[in-house]
Design an enzyme around this catalytic site. Structure first.
Site, PDB file in Angstrom:
ATOM      1  N   ASP A 263       0.832  -1.202   0.000  1.00  0.00           N
ATOM      2  CA  ASP A 263       0.000   0.000   0.000  1.00  0.00           C
ATOM      3  C   ASP A 263       0.868   1.254   0.000  1.00  0.00           C
ATOM      4  O   ASP A 263       1.436   1.625   1.025  1.00  0.00           O
ATOM      5  CB  ASP A 263      -0.926  -0.009   1.229  1.00  0.00           C
ATOM      6  CG  ASP A 263      -1.839   1.207   1.266  1.00  0.00           C
ATOM      7  OD1 ASP A 263      -2.023   1.843   0.212  1.00  0.00           O
ATOM      8  OD2 ASP A 263      -2.364   1.507   2.348  1.00  0.00           O
ATOM      9  N   LYS A 270       1.466   7.971   0.580  1.00  0.00           N
ATOM     10  CA  LYS A 270       1.949   7.984   1.953  1.00  0.00           C
ATOM     11  C   LYS A 270       3.332   8.633   2.037  1.00  0.00           C
ATOM     12  O   LYS A 270       4.040   8.755   1.034  1.00  0.00           O
ATOM     13  CB  LYS A 270       2.054   6.553   2.496  1.00  0.00           C
ATOM     14  CG  LYS A 270       0.750   5.805   2.661  1.00  0.00           C
ATOM     15  CD  LYS A 270       1.017   4.409   3.179  1.00  0.00           C
ATOM     16  CE  LYS A 270      -0.270   3.608   3.339  1.00  0.00           C
ATOM     17  NZ  LYS A 270      -1.089   4.122   4.456  1.00  0.00           N
ATOM     18  N   ARG A 344     -11.036  -0.379   2.722  1.00  0.00           N
ATOM     19  CA  ARG A 344     -12.485  -0.457   2.953  1.00  0.00           C
ATOM     20  C   ARG A 344     -13.265  -0.634   1.655  1.00  0.00           C
ATOM     21  O   ARG A 344     -14.356  -1.204   1.660  1.00  0.00           O
ATOM     22  CB  ARG A 344     -12.949   0.784   3.721  1.00  0.00           C
ATOM     23  CG  ARG A 344     -12.757   2.102   3.007  1.00  0.00           C
ATOM     24  CD  ARG A 344     -12.725   3.279   3.949  1.00  0.00           C
ATOM     25  NE  ARG A 344     -11.472   3.336   4.686  1.00  0.00           N
ATOM     26  CZ  ARG A 344     -11.190   4.295   5.580  1.00  0.00           C
ATOM     27  NH1 ARG A 344     -12.071   5.247   5.846  1.00  0.00           N
ATOM     28  NH2 ARG A 344     -10.052   4.291   6.218  1.00  0.00           N
TER      29      ARG A 344
END
Length: 490
Positions: A263, A270, A344
């Site tokens: 990720d 990030k 999600r």
């Protein structure tokens, strides 16, 4: 690891690399051990080398004729031992054995072991000790040019010198079987979670899942999924394994694990520091695969469908952008405010697919939010639910497994924060209450079925060894989920 129970043989008759002895504080101070041990053990106490306190270990060379060259002394304190105490003692024993590079362990069990424990149950004692030895023996795989030839202990014999009754032997063997299943399942999850992202893409994760399914002849399927992974050269996968433990496919439990194999955050990139630990973003997928491994070994009377949505979240010209509107498998439209809230999205589709396979209760497990770290650190897993009775039963199982869970509030006001002006729901609700709102987003796709969300972002990967867990991947929630499934099957 092979673990067996033996009774009716003296410890000198069994060959091994290390003899394991459980020693209390009072035995160290006042004696009470078998002949030949009191003097040498008490001397350790007098010199301050070993006190017998709970979980303390000491390696003692053996000069007298014996089946083992050294003894690993393990302190038990003077209190009655809980299941968690036994598990932790076994973990520390295994770590001492690792330092010795011992392969075969001889574990001397007191004839009154039941009287030393709170539950006084042989099966639970055998389960906790066996599981602890497996958990403590785990070593993270390395990729160095020169590999050590030592892979840890591979054989343990629990031995009682007095011949045991048939019922006692049966309980020991059943407990060992359960401990092995729990330990091996957790270590499988640890191995997968520790794998670097270039060696575990979504397709690689699918291969690992199919290996588990084929090992136990479980029906499985792998689907190509149009999902968060549009920005990656490694296409997404939806992985499904079914376990049928009853005569009819009914009362099905859905287990859903987030399988983001790496990720970056996507377009909502990030920060670089610490990003290397994002190999663990498929810790939820590893956990549910570990559960399937345990089900294959234990075969409880329960039906389970496991679903893993797997993808890489990478930035590219094809990646989702903040502000995009996408349509989920359920038909709900989602406003993507933050592409780093990707887990999600795939979990929502996986819950929908689990329902299509007949799931009536669903547990999802995911490294979902940094917000849960702000609340619970790396100590406890955060939980959100829509069904308190379901949650209470799961918490009872986690108490047996020794894994810490803290239930987060799910007030209606948190759901309001997920409302979108342009879609049915939005995938981010801001900084405040982030662990709860993320969980509630996933819960929308349970469509009212009893559901529990487990956020393992803090507990799936540790920066240093603690308790039963090593540095790196922990395999957290495998043991709690298996314990709960066993309790439901009974």
């Amino acid at each position: 690891m092979d673990i067996e129970f033996n009774s009716g043989s003296t410890i000198n008759e069994i060959q091994g690399d290390a003899l394991i002895l459980i020693i209390s504080e009072s035995e160290l101070e006042h004696g009470g051990l078998s002949e030949g041990w009191n003097d040498r053990i008490s001397l350790l106490g007098k010199t301050g080398l070993f006190s017998g306190k709970l979980n303390q270990t000491y390696v003692l060379p053996l000069d007298n004729p014996s089946g083992c060259p050294v003894a690993i002394l393990v302190g038990k304190g003077d209190q009655l031992l809980t299941t968690e105490d036994l598990r932790q003692m076994a973990v520390q024993t295994a770590r001492a054995a690792l330092r010795l590079k011992a392969i075969k362990l001889v574990f001397k069990v007191s004839e009154n072991i039941q009287e030393l424990t709170v539950g006084k149950d042989i099966l639970s004692i055998a389960y906790a000790l066996s599981e602890g030895l497996l958990l403590g023996s785990y070593r993270r795989p390395t990729y160095k040019q020169e590999q050590s030839q030592y892979n840890g202990p591979n054989s343990v014999i629990f031995t009682i010198e007095k011949k045991s009754a048939d019922a006692v032997e049966r309980d020991w063997n059943l407990g060992i079987q359960r401990g092995l299943a729990f330990g091996e399942a957790t270590n499988l999850a640890r191995n997968l979670t520790n794998m670097p992202g270039n060696l575990l893409t979504p397709s690689d994760l699918a291969v690992a899942a199919i290996e588990v399914a084929e090992r136990y002849r479980f029906p499985s399927e792998v689907l190509d999924e149009r999902a968060v992974g549009k920005g990656s050269v490694n296409p997404p996968r939806m992985i499904v394994i079914r376990y049928q433990g009853t005569g009819h496919w009914d009362n099905v439990v859905g287990l859903v694990g987030k399988g983001i194999t790496f990720d970056t955050g996507g377009i909502s990139l990030k920060r670089a520091p610490g990003m290397e630990e994002l190999i663990s973003d498929m810790g939820g997928a590893a956990a549910v695969l570990g559960v399937m491994e345990a089900l294959g070994r234990l075969r409880p009377r329960i039906n389970v469908v496991m679903v893993i949505p797997s993808a890489e979240n990478m930035p590219s010209a094809n990646a989702f952008k903040p502000g995009d509107i996408i349509t989920s498998m359920s038909g709900r439209t989602i406003e993507v405010l933050n592409t780093d809230a990707e887990g999600r999205l795939v979990l929502g589709d996986a819950l929908t697919y689990a329902r299509e396979w007949g799931a009536k209760r669903i547990i999802d497990v995911a490294t979902l939010t940094g917000a849960v770290l702000s609340t619970l650190g790396d100590i406890a897993t955060g939980a959100v639910t829509n069904n308190e009775e379901f949650m209470e039963r799961f918490l009872a199982a986690s108490n047996v497994s020794g894994e810490k869970i803290w239930q987060l509030p799910a007030y209606p006001e948190f759901r309001e924060m997920l409302k979108s002006e342009v879609a049915d729901i939005r995938n981010a609700a801001g900084r405040f209450g982030g662990a709860t709102t993320a969980g509630l987003f996933v819960g929308e796709f349970a469509e009212g079925l009893p559901w529990i969300h487990l956020d393992i972002a803090g507990t799936a990967f540790l920066s240093k060894e603690r308790g039963v867990n090593p540095r790196g991947a922990t395999g957290v929630m495998v043991r709690s989920m298996v314990q709960w499934l066993l309790s439901e099957s009974e």
